[in-house]
Write a protein that holds these residues in place. Structure first.
Motif, PDB file in Angstrom:
ATOM      1  N   SER A 161       0.850  -1.185   0.000  1.00  0.00           N
ATOM      2  CA  SER A 161       0.000   0.000   0.000  1.00  0.00           C
ATOM      3  C   SER A 161       0.890   1.240   0.000  1.00  0.00           C
ATOM      4  N   GLN A 162       0.280   2.366  -0.294  1.00  0.00           N
ATOM      5  CA  GLN A 162       1.043   3.605  -0.385  1.00  0.00           C
ATOM      6  C   GLN A 162       0.377   4.737   0.374  1.00  0.00           C
ATOM      7  N   TRP A 163       1.221   5.563   0.986  1.00  0.00           N
ATOM      8  CA  TRP A 163       0.863   6.908   1.399  1.00  0.00           C
ATOM      9  C   TRP A 163       1.334   7.831   0.272  1.00  0.00           C
ATOM     10  N   SER A 184      -8.076  11.587  -0.559  1.00  0.00           N
ATOM     11  CA  SER A 184      -7.497  12.141   0.655  1.00  0.00           C
ATOM     12  C   SER A 184      -8.098  11.487   1.890  1.00  0.00           C
ATOM     13  N   ALA A 202      -4.248  12.517   8.681  1.00  0.00           N
ATOM     14  CA  ALA A 202      -3.172  13.118   7.891  1.00  0.00           C
ATOM     15  C   ALA A 202      -2.173  13.845   8.791  1.00  0.00           C
ATOM     16  N   PHE A 247       0.030  11.377  10.704  1.00  0.00           N
ATOM     17  CA  PHE A 247       1.076  10.800   9.863  1.00  0.00           C
ATOM     18  C   PHE A 247       2.196  11.811   9.630  1.00  0.00           C
ATOM     19  N   LYS A 248       1.846  13.048   9.326  1.00  0.00           N
ATOM     20  CA  LYS A 248       2.851  14.068   9.034  1.00  0.00           C
ATOM     21  C   LYS A 248       3.760  14.320  10.227  1.00  0.00           C
ATOM     22  N   SER A 307       5.004   9.868  11.849  1.00  0.00           N
ATOM     23  CA  SER A 307       5.569   8.734  11.121  1.00  0.00           C
ATOM     24  C   SER A 307       7.091   8.867  11.063  1.00  0.00           C
ATOM     25  N   ILE A 353      -2.840  14.405   2.004  1.00  0.00           N
ATOM     26  CA  ILE A 353      -2.324  13.056   2.178  1.00  0.00           C
ATOM     27  C   ILE A 353      -3.366  12.071   1.654  1.00  0.00           C
ATOM     28  N   ARG A 404      -4.154   7.712   0.858  1.00  0.00           N
ATOM     29  CA  ARG A 404      -3.785   6.370   1.307  1.00  0.00           C
ATOM     30  C   ARG A 404      -4.512   5.370   0.415  1.00  0.00           C
TER      31      ARG A 404
END
Length: 398
Positions: A183-185, A238, A244, A247-248, A251, A270, A272
């Motif tokens: 999966s991707q951010w 988004s 978001a 995560f910013k 992470s 962001i 996902r």
């Protein structure tokens, strides 16, 4: 006689190009899109030289898109055990100097808007809010029914409606999508100081993670961070503001070097999403309906060739229609079958190969364990220093 009416299903990054080239050939083209307006989903998209060669066949389109030129590809390791620059390839610059066609990048929503704008400028009706529901074929026509009740009849239909193609489902039934385990951010961010003045996308390799960053203007970059883990929906939209912000700020990727952490921390949005595979189709057409692009050969994004392969499909389709049906009168079903069969003969092997290579790219980029990661890093050091290996690995054919 009046020119044949053609329906193009899907007004994403491929359908408008197909519609414009069909219109340029002389057909009466109508473009349909299931969404109510140009999509705001997605991040950035690279238009490589093979894609640009097709877009350039429509006078003024490349200038209207106004993509951001790319000169180099950069590769970095962010691992503490093996940090630093792995290599640089100047393939985009060299190719532009040889052929005047180089790689450019653009925000995907911006590309959607500019393509539909140009299609309308050329007199092509663009009908939003039309979700394909049914295709009914006769010997010389196709009747298209949409969920909103609209029903129209055309000579033939080109399905350019992407990964979730309703055209494909109408022809061949529903096909399940398989989660790849990756999966991707992703995000859109102001350009960090590290990347200012560098017209270069970059791959950054970590332990269990990979990030690609792409400049889409002098002041903005998109980025996508790949990891293995639980399944996420394939929506490219988004996430909520609280998730978001978490995560910013929290992470570990927000601390990555080479401008990557700054991209995460300062992202303007962001998203996902999961990466999925679909079964390979053995044929792309039935009767008077043909599939193009991701509707025919969906691919993971790891080679950046999805849209470009779709443009290659479109370019060849137009050439084959000209070959088998030079006039703009409605082609017979046999004539269309000849054109569509040759399209498959040429394109199926190439797209299948690139889909396979994209899957391999995804598998080799996201590896875990210091020893495995250093082996991967050394591979990219080698590839960057050998132009032949670079082109073979990344599917760039000149």
């Amino acid at each position: 006689m009046s020119p044949a009416r053609v329906a193009v299903i899907g007004a994403g990054v491929v359908g408008p190009v197909a519609a414009m080239l069909l219109k340029q050939k002389g057909y009466d083209v109508v473009l349909y899109e299931r969404l109510d307006s140009p999509s705001e989903a997605g991040l950035g998209l690279a238009i490589q030289q093979n894609g640009q060669a097709v877009l350039a066949r429509i006078p003024g389109l490349v200038k209207h898109i106004d993509g951001h030129p790319m000169d180099e590809f950069h590769f970095y390791s962010v691992m503490p055990e093996d940090p630093g620059l792995l290599g640089i390839s100047d393939h985009p610059r060299r190719h532009r100097e040889m052929s005047a066609l180089g790689s450019t990048s653009v925000q995907r929503p911006v590309l959607h808007k500019r393509l539909t704008e140009f299609a309308k400028k050329l007199g092509i009706p663009v009908n939003f809010g039309h979700k394909l529901e049914k295709l009914e074929q006769t010997e010389d026509s196709v009747t298209v029914t949409f969920a909103n009740g609209v029903q129209e009849t055309f000579s033939f239909v080109v399905g350019c409606d992407g990964l979730h193609s309703n055209t494909r489902s109408c022809l061949f039934g529903e096909t399940s999508a398989d989660y790849t385990g990756v999966s991707q951010w992703g995000g859109l961010s102001p350009t960090p100081e590290f990347w200012k003045g560098k017209r270069a996308p970059a791959d950054l390799y970590g332990n269990g993670a990979h990030m690609i960053v792409v400049p889409v203007s002098d002041s903005l970059m998109t980025w996508a961070l790949s990891q293995r883990g639980p399944e996420f929906k394939e929506e490219w939209r988004s996430i909520d503001a609280a998730a978001a912000e978490h995560f910013k700020k929290n992470s570990p990727f927000s601390q990555w070097p080479f401008g990557a952490g700054e991209l995460v921390r300062n992202s303007l949005k962001i998203v996902r999403y999961g990466i999925y595979d679909r079964p390979e189709l053995k044929t792309w057409f039935r009767g008077r309906v043909v599939l193009i692009g991701d509707a025919a050969h969906p691919t993971s994004p790891f080679l950046g060739m999805g849209a470009n392969q779709s443009y290659e499909d479109v370019g060849l389709l137009i050439d084959l229609l000209e070959k088998y049906s030079p006039s703009t009168e409605s082609p017979s079903t046999d004539t269309l079958a000849a054109a569509f069969t040759e399209l498959e003969r040429v394109r199926l092997p190439r797209t299948a190969d690139l889909v396979k290579r994209a899957r391999i790219q995804g598998e080799t980029r996201v590896v875990s364990g210091v020893e495995a990661c250093i082996k991967r890093n050394n591979y990219y050091r080698d590839v960057c220093n050998d132009p032949v290996k670079f082109k073979a690995r990344f599917g760039i054919l000149v």
